[in-house]
Design a protein around this motif. Structure first.
Motif, PDB file in Angstrom:
ATOM      1  N   SER A  11    -107.726  31.823 138.249  1.00 21.89           N
ATOM      2  CA  SER A  11    -106.482  32.608 138.271  1.00 21.89           C
ATOM      3  C   SER A  11    -106.297  33.375 136.965  1.00 21.89           C
ATOM      4  CB  SER A  11    -105.275  31.689 138.518  1.00 21.89           C
ATOM      5  OG  SER A  11    -105.040  30.879 137.375  1.00 21.89           O
ATOM      6  N   LYS A  12    -107.215  33.136 135.992  1.00 22.43           N
ATOM      7  CA  LYS A  12    -107.069  33.784 134.681  1.00 22.43           C
ATOM      8  C   LYS A  12    -108.197  34.793 134.476  1.00 22.43           C
ATOM      9  CE  LYS A  12    -104.474  30.271 132.267  1.00 22.43           C
ATOM     10  NZ  LYS A  12    -104.333  29.101 133.132  1.00 22.43           N
TER      11      LYS A  12
ATOM     12  N   GLU B 113    -111.012  34.049 132.052  1.00 24.14           N
ATOM     13  CA  GLU B 113    -111.913  32.956 132.473  1.00 24.14           C
ATOM     14  C   GLU B 113    -112.835  33.411 133.608  1.00 24.14           C
ATOM     15  OE1 GLU B 113    -110.613  28.944 132.650  1.00 24.14           O
ATOM     16  OE2 GLU B 113    -108.968  29.249 131.240  1.00 24.14           O
TER      17      GLU B 113
ATOM     18  N   GLU C  76    -102.949  35.820 141.993  1.00 26.79           N
ATOM     19  CA  GLU C  76    -103.949  35.682 140.923  1.00 26.79           C
ATOM     20  C   GLU C  76    -105.146  34.854 141.380  1.00 26.79           C
ATOM     21  OE1 GLU C  76    -100.619  36.162 137.418  1.00 26.79           O
ATOM     22  OE2 GLU C  76    -101.388  34.147 137.864  1.00 26.79           O
TER      23      GLU C  76
END
Ligand SMILES: NC(=O)c1ccc[n+]([C@@H]2O[C@H](COP(=O)([O-])OP(=O)(O)OC[C@H]3O[C@@H](n4cnc5c(N)ncnc54)[C@H](OP(=O)(O)O)[C@@H]3O)[C@@H](O)[C@H]2O)c1
Length: 228
Positions: free
Chosen positions: A56-57, A60, A103
């Protein structure tokens, strides 16, 4: 030796997909947020690497994309599977539910695909699968923002299909209905009311096995008795 990348492969449908490709001798890379689960699945299979990643990032996802490119000189199959389901009504769910699911369920696939595309060979029957859902084509009670995020992922899949058609890269939307996994833990229903994760995994293997001149654009799977 063929290479496959499966996001969210430590449990549920993703794990079933990995088991299928493992039986077929693929080199496998996966990820999940839980370090112990990554270690455990690496211990199970010598041909697999698992990187702790929160899909979701964005930063990352891009780091995971780089780790994949460091290990594989090409990617034959990419399966954007990682996803979360937070039930609720769009009018009542907690603030942030839409963002969390967009996300995790949409941006993850978008950023990872963009990051890996240069390593997905053209005109070699390579293949991208996006794990959509029956919730990508119909709204249902308590589907809320999950359904919104899965409609969006399905839309992205159609865009990718058009863009990659001339490049000879196949794109398939998988649209499963209710399938036993963590999301359904504790639900009081007979075992055969829902599909098995392995049913979804087998459909991906079949679709990935066609000649370079054919693509299954969509796979819609439902429990034999229909939606819940
Ligand atoms: N089960 C169903 O009825 C059903 C139906 C239609 C579609 N789907 C879709 O199928 C996919 C897999 O679902 P599932 O039912 O197999 O769920 P699951 O059993 O909960 O497995 C989800 C997997 O994704 C990982 N994951 C979740 N969020 C992540 C994140 N932010 N970053 C990295 N990894 C993440 C999980 O590991 P960690 O939690 O350790 O991160 C786990 O390995 C999802 O996209 C889901 O929407 C499921």
């Amino acid at each position: 030796m063929k290479n496959v990348v499966v996001t969210g492969g430590t449990k549920g449908i993703g794990k079933a997909i990995i088991n299928q490709f493992n039986e077929r001798g693929y080199q496998i890379i996966t990820c999940s947020r839980t370090a112990e689960d990554c270690k455990a699945i690496e211990a199970e299979m010598s041909n697999l690497k698992a990187f702790q990643t929160d899909m979701s990032k964005k930063e990352e996802v891009l780091r995971f994309g780089q780790q994949v490119k460091d290990h594989f000189n090409q990617i034959d199959i990419l399966i954007n599977n990682a996803g979360i389901f937070i039930p609720g009504l769009s009018s009542e769910e907690e603030d942030g539910a839409l963002e969390a699911m967009i996300e995790t369920n949409l941006y993850s696939a978008y950023y990872l695909t963009r990051s890996l595309l240069e390593h997905i060979p053209e005109n070699k029957a390579s293949h991208i699968f996006n794990m959509c859902s029956i919730a990508s084509i119909m709204a249902y009670p308590n589907g809320g923002s999950y359904s919104i995020s899965k409609f969006a992922l399905y839309g992205y899949t159609k865009v990718l299909r058009e863009e990659l058609k001339p490049k000879g890269i196949k794109v398939t939307a998988i649209l499963p209905g209710a399938t036993w996994s963590n999301s359904w833990k504790g639900v009081d229903l007979p075992e055969d009311r829902l599909m098995q994760a392995d049913d979804v995994a087998k459909s991906i293997v079949v679709a990935s096995d066609l000649s370079a001149s054919a693509v299954i654009e969509e796979i819609v799977l439902r429990p034999q008795l229909g939606d819940l």
